[in-house]
Design an enzyme around this catalytic site. Structure first.
Site, PDB file in Angstrom:
ATOM      1  N   GLN A 101      42.024  34.574  38.628  1.00  0.00           N
ATOM      2  CA  GLN A 101      43.372  34.972  39.023  1.00  0.00           C
ATOM      3  C   GLN A 101      44.391  34.086  38.312  1.00  0.00           C
ATOM      4  O   GLN A 101      45.588  34.265  38.468  1.00  0.00           O
ATOM      5  CB  GLN A 101      43.535  34.796  40.540  1.00  0.00           C
ATOM      6  N   HIS A 119      45.289  38.549  36.446  1.00  0.00           N
ATOM      7  CA  HIS A 119      46.735  38.454  36.648  1.00  0.00           C
ATOM      8  C   HIS A 119      47.508  38.167  35.360  1.00  0.00           C
ATOM      9  O   HIS A 119      48.646  37.714  35.409  1.00  0.00           O
ATOM     10  CB  HIS A 119      47.048  37.395  37.712  1.00  0.00           C
ATOM     11  N   CYS A 127      58.637  42.863  26.671  1.00  0.00           N
ATOM     12  CA  CYS A 127      60.010  43.328  26.866  1.00  0.00           C
ATOM     13  C   CYS A 127      60.051  44.300  28.053  1.00  0.00           C
ATOM     14  O   CYS A 127      59.239  45.218  28.127  1.00  0.00           O
ATOM     15  CB  CYS A 127      60.495  44.023  25.600  1.00  0.00           C
ATOM     16  N   ASN A 213      35.669  24.986  47.861  1.00  0.00           N
ATOM     17  CA  ASN A 213      37.102  24.845  48.162  1.00  0.00           C
ATOM     18  C   ASN A 213      37.300  23.570  48.977  1.00  0.00           C
ATOM     19  O   ASN A 213      36.387  23.133  49.668  1.00  0.00           O
ATOM     20  CB  ASN A 213      37.597  26.061  48.947  1.00  0.00           C
ATOM     21  N   ALA A 231      36.535  21.127  43.145  1.00  0.00           N
ATOM     22  CA  ALA A 231      35.716  21.873  42.184  1.00  0.00           C
ATOM     23  C   ALA A 231      35.261  20.980  41.027  1.00  0.00           C
ATOM     24  O   ALA A 231      34.118  21.081  40.578  1.00  0.00           O
ATOM     25  CB  ALA A 231      36.513  23.067  41.647  1.00  0.00           C
TER      26      ALA A 231
HETATM   27  P1  NAD Z   1      46.410  29.659  45.930  1.00  0.00           P
HETATM   28  O1  NAD Z   1      47.458  28.744  45.428  1.00  0.00           O
HETATM   29  O2  NAD Z   1      46.776  30.675  46.921  1.00  0.00           O
HETATM   30  O3  NAD Z   1      45.233  28.800  46.588  1.00  0.00           O
HETATM   31  C1  NAD Z   1      44.631  27.698  45.964  1.00  0.00           C
HETATM   32  C2  NAD Z   1      43.324  27.403  46.667  1.00  0.00           C
HETATM   33  O4  NAD Z   1      42.674  26.347  45.973  1.00  0.00           O
HETATM   34  C3  NAD Z   1      43.482  26.948  48.117  1.00  0.00           C
HETATM   35  O5  NAD Z   1      42.547  27.638  48.921  1.00  0.00           O
HETATM   36  C4  NAD Z   1      43.144  25.451  48.056  1.00  0.00           C
HETATM   37  O6  NAD Z   1      42.518  24.985  49.241  1.00  0.00           O
HETATM   38  C5  NAD Z   1      42.180  25.401  46.884  1.00  0.00           C
HETATM   39  N1  NAD Z   1      42.103  24.119  46.166  1.00  0.00           N
HETATM   40  C6  NAD Z   1      43.108  23.250  45.883  1.00  0.00           C
HETATM   41  N2  NAD Z   1      42.648  22.225  45.134  1.00  0.00           N
HETATM   42  C7  NAD Z   1      41.321  22.451  44.939  1.00  0.00           C
HETATM   43  C8  NAD Z   1      40.287  21.756  44.234  1.00  0.00           C
HETATM   44  N3  NAD Z   1      40.538  20.615  43.570  1.00  0.00           N
HETATM   45  N4  NAD Z   1      39.042  22.273  44.244  1.00  0.00           N
HETATM   46  C9  NAD Z   1      38.760  23.423  44.918  1.00  0.00           C
HETATM   47  N5  NAD Z   1      39.687  24.132  45.588  1.00  0.00           N
HETATM   48  C10 NAD Z   1      40.959  23.655  45.599  1.00  0.00           C
HETATM   49  O7  NAD Z   1      45.751  30.303  44.660  1.00  0.00           O
HETATM   50  P2  NAD Z   1      45.131  31.728  44.390  1.00  0.00           P
HETATM   51  O8  NAD Z   1      44.148  32.069  45.458  1.00  0.00           O
HETATM   52  O9  NAD Z   1      44.672  31.686  42.973  1.00  0.00           O
HETATM   53  O10 NAD Z   1      46.330  32.787  44.508  1.00  0.00           O
HETATM   54  C11 NAD Z   1      47.630  32.565  44.061  1.00  0.00           C
HETATM   55  C12 NAD Z   1      48.126  33.344  42.853  1.00  0.00           C
HETATM   56  O11 NAD Z   1      48.812  32.397  42.122  1.00  0.00           O
HETATM   57  C13 NAD Z   1      47.147  33.906  41.897  1.00  0.00           C
HETATM   58  O12 NAD Z   1      47.512  35.198  41.729  1.00  0.00           O
HETATM   59  C14 NAD Z   1      47.369  33.201  40.560  1.00  0.00           C
HETATM   60  O13 NAD Z   1      47.631  34.134  39.542  1.00  0.00           O
HETATM   61  C15 NAD Z   1      48.613  32.425  40.730  1.00  0.00           C
HETATM   62  N6  NAD Z   1      48.586  31.029  40.252  1.00  0.00           N
HETATM   63  C16 NAD Z   1      47.985  30.686  39.086  1.00  0.00           C
HETATM   64  C17 NAD Z   1      47.980  29.366  38.669  1.00  0.00           C
HETATM   65  C18 NAD Z   1      47.277  29.008  37.386  1.00  0.00           C
HETATM   66  O14 NAD Z   1      47.166  29.838  36.503  1.00  0.00           O
HETATM   67  N7  NAD Z   1      46.800  27.785  37.249  1.00  0.00           N
HETATM   68  C19 NAD Z   1      48.586  28.387  39.430  1.00  0.00           C
HETATM   69  C20 NAD Z   1      49.219  28.772  40.631  1.00  0.00           C
HETATM   70  C21 NAD Z   1      49.186  30.099  41.020  1.00  0.00           C
HETATM   71 ZN    ZN Z   2      62.328  45.506  23.548  1.00  0.00          ZN
END
Ligand code: NAD
Ligand code: ZN
Length: 246
Positions: A101, A119, A127, A213, A231
């Site tokens: 994601q 995502h 654009c 998690n 992780a």
């Molecule tokens: P979320 O932010 O909703 O949840 C993050 C999860 O990771 C939580 O359950 C938390 O407990 C857990 N977590 C935090 N640190 C951790 C670690 N060190 N090890 C293991 N687990 C850990 O994220 P989501 O479920 O991916 O959903 C949010 C949306 O946000 C997604 O659609 C995503 O596209 C986007 N997003 C992406 C990024 C990225 O690309 N790095 C960053 C933030 C949000």
């Molecule tokens: Zn354009």
């Protein structure tokens, strides 16, 4: 914990079609903030109020400032041991694919090949007027960036709240989830749909769910195994057990 790590390693070793579902938590140890939990805020805004088509319509500059800040963080970040271990496990044939994601591209940078980005990717922009796309490698110098073809507003080619997911990626993810005998669910809060349904599909087809998690999530009750912790610490330990056949 050691026994649990060994059990999980054995399950992965004897699996035929293990896939991985990752969320923002896997990149937290690379210094990229998650949306939920601590450090989830930028200035006084919640991600849910910025990552939407309405927010962009209302204030493209504000949304772009946030993305430019995230692009800057991501460009300075490095894949952590969790990303790297998954790339190694793919090379070794233990896992078949990573469904993510995340939009940060860190799985690719770690060397994973079969990555399904549900995502989108933060470095691709499009654009809003003519759909012309281009790829950046640093935050845009001009905010908001303007389309070279038609002068329209450019936006990040990521999926915002209230938007549908890319059809190809979604189709591939559901197919993988149905075929997999083991799904590793790493660092996702399990509340963003439809990604959060993928483990259910695997479970319905008789697959085993393993969650990594730092906290419980809505998916915890349906997982047969739960590993509590970071992780970047847990995955290398599983990997070590995978190599020992004791
Ligand atoms: P979320 O932010 O909703 O949840 C993050 C999860 O990771 C939580 O359950 C938390 O407990 C857990 N977590 C935090 N640190 C951790 C670690 N060190 N090890 C293991 N687990 C850990 O994220 P989501 O479920 O991916 O959903 C949010 C949306 O946000 C997604 O659609 C995503 O596209 C986007 N997003 C992406 C990024 C990225 O690309 N790095 C960053 C933030 C949000
Ligand atoms: Zn354009």
């Amino acid at each position: 914990m050691e026994d649990l790590l060994k059990t999980v390693a054995n399950i992965l070793r004897s699996s035929k079609n293990a896939v991985v579902l990752t969320g923002a938590g896997i990149s937290a140890e690379s210094g990229i903030p998650t949306f939920r939990g601590t450090n989830g805020l930028w200035k006084k805004y919640r991600a849910e109020d910025l990552a939407t088509p309405f927010a962009f319509q209302r204030n493209p500059r504000l949304v772009w400032e946030w993305y430019a800040w995230r692009m800057d963080l991501i460009s300075k970040a490095k894949p952590n041991p969790a990303h790297i271990t998954l790339a190694e496990m793919e090379k070794e044939g233990i896992i078949k694919a990573v469904i993510t994601q995340n939009v940060d591209g860190l799985h690719f940078r770690a060397g994973s090949k079969n990555v399904i980005e549900l995502h989108g990717n933060i470095w691709r922009i499009k654009c809003v007027n003519c759909n012309w796309k281009t790829v950046l490698n640093s935050p845009p110098s001009q905010i908001p960036p303007i389309c070279e073809k038609c002068g329209g507003l450019m936006r990040p080619d990521v999926v915002w709240f209230h938007e549908p997911l890319p059809q190809d990626a979604l189709h591939e993810a559901f197919k993988l989830a149905a075929q997999s005998d083991v799904m590793l669910i790493i660092g996702t809060s399990g509340v963003v749909q439809p990604a959060a349904s993928l483990p259910l599909i695997t479970r319905e087809h008789g697959g085993t769910l393993i969650e990594i998690n730092v906290t419980d999530t809505p998916l915890t009750p349906i997982c047969q195994y739960t590993l509590r912790g970071k992780a970047g610490e847990i995955l290398p330990k599983i990997h070590k057990h995978l190599k020992n056949t004791d």
